[in-house]
Motif scaffolding. Sequence first.
Motif, PDB file in Angstrom:
ATOM      1  N   PHE A  92       0.786  -1.227   0.000  1.00 33.81           N
ATOM      2  CA  PHE A  92       0.000   0.000   0.000  1.00 33.81           C
ATOM      3  C   PHE A  92       0.828   1.293   0.000  1.00 33.81           C
ATOM      4  N   ASN A  97       2.831   1.653  -3.093  1.00 37.11           N
ATOM      5  CA  ASN A  97       1.925   1.862  -4.225  1.00 37.11           C
ATOM      6  C   ASN A  97       1.485   3.326  -4.294  1.00 37.11           C
ATOM      7  N   GLU A 150      -0.495  -5.057  -5.117  1.00 37.21           N
ATOM      8  CA  GLU A 150      -1.013  -5.207  -3.754  1.00 37.21           C
ATOM      9  C   GLU A 150      -0.905  -6.670  -3.334  1.00 37.21           C
ATOM     10  N   ALA A 166      -5.667  -4.139   1.340  1.00 42.53           N
ATOM     11  CA  ALA A 166      -5.453  -2.815   1.921  1.00 42.53           C
ATOM     12  C   ALA A 166      -6.758  -2.107   2.248  1.00 42.53           C
ATOM     13  N   GLN A 167      -7.838  -2.393   1.524  1.00 44.02           N
ATOM     14  CA  GLN A 167      -9.072  -1.658   1.750  1.00 44.02           C
ATOM     15  C   GLN A 167      -9.784  -2.063   3.033  1.00 44.02           C
ATOM     16  N   ARG A 179      -7.424   4.970   3.578  1.00 46.59           N
ATOM     17  CA  ARG A 179      -6.755   4.003   2.694  1.00 46.59           C
ATOM     18  C   ARG A 179      -7.629   3.638   1.512  1.00 46.59           C
ATOM     19  N   ARG A 180      -8.933   3.480   1.753  1.00 47.99           N
ATOM     20  CA  ARG A 180      -9.846   3.163   0.652  1.00 47.99           C
ATOM     21  C   ARG A 180      -9.882   4.293  -0.368  1.00 47.99           C
ATOM     22  N   ASP A 193      -6.567   4.207  -2.283  1.00 48.26           N
ATOM     23  CA  ASP A 193      -6.586   3.075  -3.221  1.00 48.26           C
ATOM     24  C   ASP A 193      -7.427   3.390  -4.457  1.00 48.26           C
ATOM     25  N   ARG A 194      -8.622   3.897  -4.244  1.00 48.90           N
ATOM     26  CA  ARG A 194      -9.561   4.112  -5.349  1.00 48.90           C
ATOM     27  C   ARG A 194      -9.259   5.342  -6.187  1.00 48.90           C
ATOM     28  N   ILE A 210      -4.168   5.547  -6.353  1.00 47.30           N
ATOM     29  CA  ILE A 210      -3.450   4.403  -6.918  1.00 47.30           C
ATOM     30  C   ILE A 210      -4.167   3.848  -8.150  1.00 47.30           C
ATOM     31  N   THR A 259      -2.853  -7.818  -8.206  1.00 50.00           N
ATOM     32  CA  THR A 259      -3.176  -8.307  -6.866  1.00 50.00           C
ATOM     33  C   THR A 259      -2.810  -9.785  -6.758  1.00 50.00           C
TER      34      THR A 259
END
Length: 152
Positions: free
Chosen positions: A100, A103, A122, A126-127, A133-134, A137-138, A141, A150
Amino acid sequence: MTKAASSRRLRVLTVLDSPTDQGGAERFAVGLATHLPRDRFEPWLCSTRSATPEAAEQLAEAEVPHISLGRKSKVDVHRLSGLATLAKREKFDVLHAHMFGSNAWGTVLGRLGGVPVVIAHEHNWAQAGSPARRVIDRHVIARWATRFVTVS
């Protein structure tokens, strides 16, 4: 593509927090960097923190350049600017980040450094963490990475 361009080795920068011989993602990243076919790739490894002696030895034996940005804690984010500088100076073809934090930083700083292909890899879910973090990520990243890999 010209013959000269097709015979040029791709410069690949692997990015992760700490190269080590412990942990699946860390072992995978070091193993990949040290085992890419040298006739096709020129692997480098950049860590945000220092490597364990065992991992540093593996990288040195495989003649993979290792650059540590020297972070000691989460608040040492100023040290991460070295990643964009390195990417820009060395003109990498691919930046392959693992986990994470790498990334997130690798995606943003790789793009700012002009790397044309950025892979976010990943190794765990991570979510399942914090809402922040979510969002990263969305909206960072997933949008800035060329590919998102993944483990399943």
